[in-house]
Design a protein around this motif. Structure first.
Motif, PDB file in Angstrom:
ATOM      1  N   ASP A   4       0.992  -1.386   0.347  1.00  0.00           N
ATOM      2  CA  ASP A   4      -0.155   0.359  -0.311  1.00  0.00           C
ATOM      3  C   ASP A   4       0.779   0.921  -0.084  1.00  0.00           C
ATOM      4  O   ASP A   4       0.698   2.150  -0.784  1.00  0.00           O
ATOM      5  CB  ASP A   4      -0.970  -0.105   1.025  1.00  0.00           C
ATOM      6  N   ALA A   5       2.054   1.306   0.602  1.00  0.00           N
ATOM      7  CA  ALA A   5       2.900   2.340   0.445  1.00  0.00           C
ATOM      8  C   ALA A   5       3.602   2.683  -0.653  1.00  0.00           C
ATOM      9  O   ALA A   5       3.460   3.740  -0.769  1.00  0.00           O
ATOM     10  CB  ALA A   5       4.136   2.254   2.010  1.00  0.00           C
ATOM     11  N   ARG A   6       3.634   1.529  -1.153  1.00  0.00           N
ATOM     12  CA  ARG A   6       4.514   1.928  -2.918  1.00  0.00           C
ATOM     13  C   ARG A   6       3.590   1.935  -3.782  1.00  0.00           C
ATOM     14  O   ARG A   6       4.076   3.054  -4.588  1.00  0.00           O
ATOM     15  CB  ARG A   6       4.972   0.592  -2.988  1.00  0.00           C
ATOM     16  N   LYS A   7       2.152   1.966  -3.429  1.00  0.00           N
ATOM     17  CA  LYS A   7       1.401   2.408  -5.050  1.00  0.00           C
ATOM     18  C   LYS A   7       1.119   3.547  -3.962  1.00  0.00           C
ATOM     19  O   LYS A   7       0.768   4.421  -4.961  1.00  0.00           O
ATOM     20  CB  LYS A   7       0.018   1.538  -4.425  1.00  0.00           C
ATOM     21  N   LEU A   8       1.168   4.945  -2.602  1.00  0.00           N
ATOM     22  CA  LEU A   8       0.852   5.809  -2.582  1.00  0.00           C
ATOM     23  C   LEU A   8       2.076   6.429  -2.955  1.00  0.00           C
ATOM     24  O   LEU A   8       2.286   7.486  -3.235  1.00  0.00           O
ATOM     25  CB  LEU A   8       1.301   6.239  -1.239  1.00  0.00           C
ATOM     26  N   GLY A   9       3.414   5.246  -3.490  1.00  0.00           N
ATOM     27  CA  GLY A   9       4.637   6.306  -3.745  1.00  0.00           C
ATOM     28  C   GLY A   9       6.092   6.598  -3.806  1.00  0.00           C
ATOM     29  O   GLY A   9       7.171   7.089  -3.360  1.00  0.00           O
ATOM     30  N   ALA A  10       5.818   5.614  -1.867  1.00  0.00           N
ATOM     31  CA  ALA A  10       7.290   5.171  -1.146  1.00  0.00           C
ATOM     32  C   ALA A  10       8.090   4.583  -2.180  1.00  0.00           C
ATOM     33  O   ALA A  10       7.777   3.376  -2.549  1.00  0.00           O
ATOM     34  CB  ALA A  10       6.483   4.377   0.323  1.00  0.00           C
ATOM     35  N   VAL A  11       9.595   5.068  -1.598  1.00  0.00           N
ATOM     36  CA  VAL A  11      10.790   4.499  -2.168  1.00  0.00           C
ATOM     37  C   VAL A  11      11.799   3.785  -1.378  1.00  0.00           C
ATOM     38  O   VAL A  11      12.287   3.144  -1.791  1.00  0.00           O
ATOM     39  CB  VAL A  11      11.345   4.745  -2.903  1.00  0.00           C
ATOM     40  N   GLN A  12      11.436   4.360  -0.177  1.00  0.00           N
ATOM     41  CA  GLN A  12      12.648   4.334   1.439  1.00  0.00           C
ATOM     42  C   GLN A  12      12.001   4.005   1.872  1.00  0.00           C
ATOM     43  O   GLN A  12      10.955   4.228   2.648  1.00  0.00           O
ATOM     44  CB  GLN A  12      13.696   5.457   1.439  1.00  0.00           C
ATOM     45  N   LEU A  13      12.451   2.194   2.425  1.00  0.00           N
ATOM     46  CA  LEU A  13      12.295   1.434   3.750  1.00  0.00           C
ATOM     47  C   LEU A  13      12.868   1.773   5.010  1.00  0.00           C
ATOM     48  O   LEU A  13      13.934   0.982   4.587  1.00  0.00           O
ATOM     49  CB  LEU A  13      11.861   0.225   3.183  1.00  0.00           C
ATOM     50  N   GLY A  14      12.711   2.297   6.288  1.00  0.00           N
ATOM     51  CA  GLY A  14      13.091   2.084   7.407  1.00  0.00           C
ATOM     52  C   GLY A  14      13.112   1.198   8.028  1.00  0.00           C
ATOM     53  O   GLY A  14      11.762   0.860   8.452  1.00  0.00           O
ATOM     54  N   LEU A  15      13.716   0.159   8.795  1.00  0.00           N
ATOM     55  CA  LEU A  15      13.260  -1.175   9.486  1.00  0.00           C
ATOM     56  C   LEU A  15      14.154  -1.586  10.542  1.00  0.00           C
ATOM     57  O   LEU A  15      14.737  -0.740  11.020  1.00  0.00           O
ATOM     58  CB  LEU A  15      12.964  -2.359   8.473  1.00  0.00           C
ATOM     59  N   SER A  16      12.612  -0.207  11.699  1.00  0.00           N
ATOM     60  CA  SER A  16      13.189   0.284  13.258  1.00  0.00           C
ATOM     61  C   SER A  16      12.364  -0.977  14.054  1.00  0.00           C
ATOM     62  O   SER A  16      11.760  -1.754  14.056  1.00  0.00           O
ATOM     63  CB  SER A  16      13.422   1.070  12.836  1.00  0.00           C
ATOM     64  N   GLY A  17      12.863  -0.498  15.073  1.00  0.00           N
ATOM     65  CA  GLY A  17      12.241  -1.226  16.247  1.00  0.00           C
ATOM     66  C   GLY A  17      12.055   0.386  17.892  1.00  0.00           C
ATOM     67  O   GLY A  17      12.019   1.452  17.178  1.00  0.00           O
ATOM     68  N   GLY A  18      11.858  -0.182  18.801  1.00  0.00           N
ATOM     69  CA  GLY A  18      12.827  -1.530  19.530  1.00  0.00           C
ATOM     70  C   GLY A  18      14.273  -1.867  19.040  1.00  0.00           C
ATOM     71  O   GLY A  18      14.418  -1.229  17.949  1.00  0.00           O
ATOM     72  N   GLU A  19      13.827  -3.173  18.458  1.00  0.00           N
ATOM     73  CA  GLU A  19      15.040  -3.640  17.445  1.00  0.00           C
ATOM     74  C   GLU A  19      14.714  -4.842  16.910  1.00  0.00           C
ATOM     75  O   GLU A  19      14.333  -6.122  17.070  1.00  0.00           O
ATOM     76  CB  GLU A  19      16.049  -5.243  18.519  1.00  0.00           C
ATOM     77  N   PRO A  20      14.689  -4.517  15.150  1.00  0.00           N
ATOM     78  CA  PRO A  20      14.602  -5.465  14.426  1.00  0.00           C
ATOM     79  C   PRO A  20      14.778  -6.719  14.159  1.00  0.00           C
ATOM     80  O   PRO A  20      13.620  -7.429  13.527  1.00  0.00           O
ATOM     81  CB  PRO A  20      14.598  -4.437  12.945  1.00  0.00           C
ATOM     82  N   LEU A  21      16.338  -7.154  14.991  1.00  0.00           N
ATOM     83  CA  LEU A  21      16.092  -8.331  14.832  1.00  0.00           C
ATOM     84  C   LEU A  21      15.735  -9.355  15.549  1.00  0.00           C
ATOM     85  O   LEU A  21      15.587 -10.176  15.521  1.00  0.00           O
ATOM     86  CB  LEU A  21      18.106  -8.244  14.629  1.00  0.00           C
ATOM     87  N   VAL A  22      15.225  -8.957  16.674  1.00  0.00           N
ATOM     88  CA  VAL A  22      14.345  -9.849  16.888  1.00  0.00           C
ATOM     89  C   VAL A  22      13.175 -10.052  16.721  1.00  0.00           C
ATOM     90  O   VAL A  22      12.391 -11.851  16.804  1.00  0.00           O
ATOM     91  CB  VAL A  22      13.126  -8.927  18.706  1.00  0.00           C
ATOM     92  N   ARG A  23      12.987  -9.696  15.070  1.00  0.00           N
ATOM     93  CA  ARG A  23      11.430 -10.571  14.221  1.00  0.00           C
ATOM     94  C   ARG A  23      12.620 -11.029  13.562  1.00  0.00           C
ATOM     95  O   ARG A  23      13.260 -11.649  12.672  1.00  0.00           O
ATOM     96  CB  ARG A  23      10.868  -9.389  13.435  1.00  0.00           C
ATOM     97  N   SER A  24      11.698 -12.818  14.032  1.00  0.00           N
ATOM     98  CA  SER A  24      12.564 -13.676  12.791  1.00  0.00           C
ATOM     99  C   SER A  24      12.087 -14.009  11.337  1.00  0.00           C
ATOM    100  O   SER A  24      12.533 -14.776  10.876  1.00  0.00           O
ATOM    101  CB  SER A  24      11.760 -15.198  13.513  1.00  0.00           C
ATOM    102  N   ASP A  25      11.063 -13.091  11.259  1.00  0.00           N
ATOM    103  CA  ASP A  25      10.421 -12.786   9.119  1.00  0.00           C
ATOM    104  C   ASP A  25      10.995 -11.644   8.948  1.00  0.00           C
ATOM    105  O   ASP A  25      10.932 -11.323   7.818  1.00  0.00           O
ATOM    106  CB  ASP A  25       8.899 -13.246   9.584  1.00  0.00           C
ATOM    107  N   LEU A  26      12.205 -11.568   9.946  1.00  0.00           N
ATOM    108  CA  LEU A  26      12.979 -10.444   8.900  1.00  0.00           C
ATOM    109  C   LEU A  26      13.107 -10.139   7.598  1.00  0.00           C
ATOM    110  O   LEU A  26      13.001  -9.471   6.625  1.00  0.00           O
ATOM    111  CB  LEU A  26      14.388  -9.344  10.281  1.00  0.00           C
TER     112      LEU A  26
END
Length: 380
Positions: free
Chosen positions: A59-81
């Motif tokens: 949905d964000a890409r359809k709106l025009g987003a091009v940069q994606l920041g993956l953050s938290g907390g600590e994003p490495l906690v997510r096993s689906d990263l």
């Protein structure tokens, strides 16, 4: 972008070019300047699923987003990263992981690289083991160095972030030497901004004016000695400016944050503001949130402004400053950011800054409140 949604003619045409996906508030660190909400202890159970995050990306890409920041907390906690990164790259995002590196190893970095991750920013809390590990709340200094070197080896740009404050800003020269020694390409020396946990710890964290002068001098000396070899940016605390910055490049114009539970925000701290119904991607389409929700629209123009902002010649430049900062200091989300010297409540900033010039004995200093669920309960 061919698949971008076309906004109605009566709306300001803005694109959320940068999507910040706060994947989780869980974190092995407990930094006393953390920007995450004070009340976060029970958030893990309500996090977006892998499928829901993938829908947010689409949905964000359809709106025009091009940069994606993956953050938290600590994003490495997510096993689906890795799965999320692979999906984001397939959509055409440039992906940036904002991490403490704690909880990862070289094999994990390699798997993230294989999934399509473009960029890693690793945070440090100090230039030596003692101070870094104290502010991180966990032994992590040597691990961070190992991970930074591994990131460089894997072909990532090595980007380091040091959050500066009263108790570590004297280490700026050492921080830059450390960055040079481990082969960093870019260093951000970002003085803490006072939201979330940092606001609770402001007395203990806000540096003095002389500390800032000395730190900037050390930074400029390093730049002169290392021209073109290592890029360094030094971010001054808002409290030491006399004109405010435009909040997130302009409220609802460039940045879109989605929190772990799916709440969509124009900036990371907007949850502080009263009187809003905070839209959630579980309940509303992202295009409606960006284009139609009161939260994203109320401060997009200059119509909301009071004096002196309303008649200020710089109002289109600074857009009245930070709404969250205005509210947290004045109690009025429509007020001029009190950082501005023209604000009728600028004295509140001046008083805090004057207090920061005092040198208190260590035993008289305000004790730090560290970020963890046990401490969070006292603010509920």
């Amino acid at each position: 972008m061919s698949d971008a949604i076309i906004l109605a003619s009566d709306q300001k045409k803005t694109l959320p070019l940068w999507l910040l996906a706060e994947l989780t508030y869980s974190c092995p660190l407990q930094c006393a300047y953390c920007s995450n909400p004070i009340q976060y202890a029970d958030a893990r159970a309500n996090e977006l699923t892998t499928a829901q995050w993938k829908q947010v990306f689409r949905d964000a890409r359809k709106l025009g987003a091009v940069q994606l920041g993956l953050s938290g907390g600590e994003p490495l906690v997510r096993s689906d990263l890795e799965e999320l990164i692979a999906d984001a790259r397939s959509l055409g995002f440039y992906t940036n992981l904002i991490t403490s590196a704690v909880g990862g190893d070289e094999a994990r970095l390699a798997s993230l690289r294989e999934a399509g991750l473009d960029h890693i920013q690793i945070s440090f809390q100090g230039s030596d083991k003692k101070l870094n590990d104290y502010f991180a709340g966990t032994p992590s200094f040597q691990h961070k160095i190992t991970m930074a070197k591994a990131a460089k080896k894997l072909g990532f740009p090595m980007v380091l972030n040091f959050v500066l404050h009263r108790q570590n800003i004297h280490q700026v020269a050492d921080m830059l030497r450390l960055a040079e020694e481990i082969g960093a390409d870019f260093v951000e020396l970002a003085n803490s901004q006072y939201y979330g946990w940092a606001l609770k710890n402001r007395t203990a964290l806000l540096p003095s004016r002389q500390q800032l002068i000395d730190a900037e001098a050390a930074t400029n000396h390093f730049r002169q000695q290392h021209r073109g070899k290592l890029q360094v940016i030094f971010v001054v605390p808002d409290y030491y400016e006399d004109r405010p910055k435009a909040c997130c490049n302009g409220w609802g114009t460039t940045f879109l944050t989605v929190t772990p539970d799916g709440t969509a925000l124009p900036c990371q701290s907007a949850h502080e503001l009263p009187g809003f119904e905070f839209p959630n991607v579980k309940e509303k389409p992202l295009d409606w949130i960006w284009q139609k929700s009161p939260l994203f629209n109320d401060f997009r123009s200059t119509d909301w402004m009071q004096e002196p902002c309303k008649s200020c010649p710089d109002k289109e430049k600074d857009l009245g400053g930070c709404r969250c900062q205005a509210y947290l200091i004045t109690g009025d989300k429509f007020a001029t950011d009190p950082v501005c010297s023209l604000s009728p409540q600028h004295h509140k900033i001046v008083e805090v800054v004057e207090q920061a010039q005092e040198t208190l004995p260590q035993h008289q200093s305000q004790p730090l409140i560290f970020r963890n669920p046990k401490n969070a309960k006292q603010f509920r």
